[in-house]
Design a protein around this motif. Sequence first.
Motif, PDB file in Angstrom:
ATOM      1  N   LYS A  37       0.823  -1.208   0.000  1.00 42.90           N
ATOM      2  CA  LYS A  37       0.000   0.000   0.000  1.00 42.90           C
ATOM      3  C   LYS A  37       0.862   1.265   0.000  1.00 42.90           C
ATOM      4  O   LYS A  37       0.508   2.272  -0.604  1.00 42.90           O
ATOM      5  N   PHE A  38       2.014   1.217   0.679  1.00 46.53           N
ATOM      6  CA  PHE A  38       2.858   2.397   0.806  1.00 46.53           C
ATOM      7  C   PHE A  38       4.100   2.366  -0.072  1.00 46.53           C
ATOM      8  O   PHE A  38       4.596   3.407  -0.490  1.00 46.53           O
ATOM      9  N   TYR A  39       4.637   1.173  -0.329  1.00 46.51           N
ATOM     10  CA  TYR A  39       5.861   1.057  -1.116  1.00 46.51           C
ATOM     11  C   TYR A  39       5.690  -0.019  -2.186  1.00 46.51           C
ATOM     12  O   TYR A  39       5.422  -1.170  -1.852  1.00 46.51           O
ATOM     13  N   PRO A  40       5.857   0.326  -3.460  1.00 48.63           N
ATOM     14  CA  PRO A  40       5.751  -0.687  -4.504  1.00 48.63           C
ATOM     15  C   PRO A  40       6.897  -1.691  -4.408  1.00 48.63           C
ATOM     16  O   PRO A  40       8.036  -1.319  -4.154  1.00 48.63           O
ATOM     17  N   GLN A  41       6.568  -2.950  -4.558  1.00 48.90           N
ATOM     18  CA  GLN A  41       7.535  -4.044  -4.533  1.00 48.90           C
ATOM     19  C   GLN A  41       8.442  -3.958  -3.294  1.00 48.90           C
ATOM     20  O   GLN A  41       9.664  -3.954  -3.396  1.00 48.90           O
ATOM     21  N   PRO A  42       7.860  -3.919  -2.106  1.00 53.32           N
ATOM     22  CA  PRO A  42       8.652  -3.685  -0.900  1.00 53.32           C
ATOM     23  C   PRO A  42       9.618  -4.805  -0.547  1.00 53.32           C
ATOM     24  O   PRO A  42      10.628  -4.561   0.116  1.00 53.32           O
ATOM     25  N   GLU A  43       9.342  -6.029  -0.987  1.00 55.40           N
ATOM     26  CA  GLU A  43      10.201  -7.168  -0.630  1.00 55.40           C
ATOM     27  C   GLU A  43      11.394  -7.323  -1.571  1.00 55.40           C
ATOM     28  O   GLU A  43      12.260  -8.144  -1.321  1.00 55.40           O
ATOM     29  N   GLU A  44      11.421  -6.541  -2.639  1.00 57.83           N
ATOM     30  CA  GLU A  44      12.489  -6.682  -3.628  1.00 57.83           C
ATOM     31  C   GLU A  44      13.594  -5.668  -3.397  1.00 57.83           C
ATOM     32  O   GLU A  44      13.343  -4.533  -2.996  1.00 57.83           O
ATOM     33  N   PHE A  45      14.822  -6.092  -3.659  1.00 57.31           N
ATOM     34  CA  PHE A  45      15.979  -5.210  -3.552  1.00 57.31           C
ATOM     35  C   PHE A  45      16.072  -4.405  -4.844  1.00 57.31           C
ATOM     36  O   PHE A  45      16.461  -4.908  -5.888  1.00 57.31           O
ATOM     37  N   ILE A  46      15.667  -3.143  -4.783  1.00 58.30           N
ATOM     38  CA  ILE A  46      15.666  -2.258  -5.948  1.00 58.30           C
ATOM     39  C   ILE A  46      16.341  -0.953  -5.537  1.00 58.30           C
ATOM     40  O   ILE A  46      15.670   0.014  -5.163  1.00 58.30           O
TER      41      ILE A  46
END
Length: 126
Positions: free
Chosen positions: A33-42
């Motif tokens: 909801k707050f951060y797109p793709q939060p589990e990925e290292f980007i």
Amino acid sequence: KILNKISHESPYRYFWLQIDVIAPNEYLSRSEKFYPQPEEFIPERWLVEKSDPLYYGNAHPLVTLPFGFGVRSCIGRRIAELEIELLIKRLIEEFKVTWNGPPIKIVNKLTNTFVKPYNFTFTSVK
């Protein structure tokens, strides 16, 4: 974390209550909801334009408040941030930092901690 609070049941009697207080920083930081793709290292999310959906600044400004907010916010915030910036600047200037090992494991507590061993290697660049 458990905090004590005075209860005013009557004007003449006070007693302490045990109240659980949780800081949902881990949950909010991993929320789509707050951060797109939060589990990925980007790492590029810190470098993209403000119009990019990955831009970290698109999150609600009150999602994480490590120093509090408003008149009761931490008076040492700016000093702490400057110290962190100086530390990172010195590390980048003087060392090549690498990680040699499996992905780091995180233990979720009130604040996140890393499971040892720390497989960082600091090689002097000067």
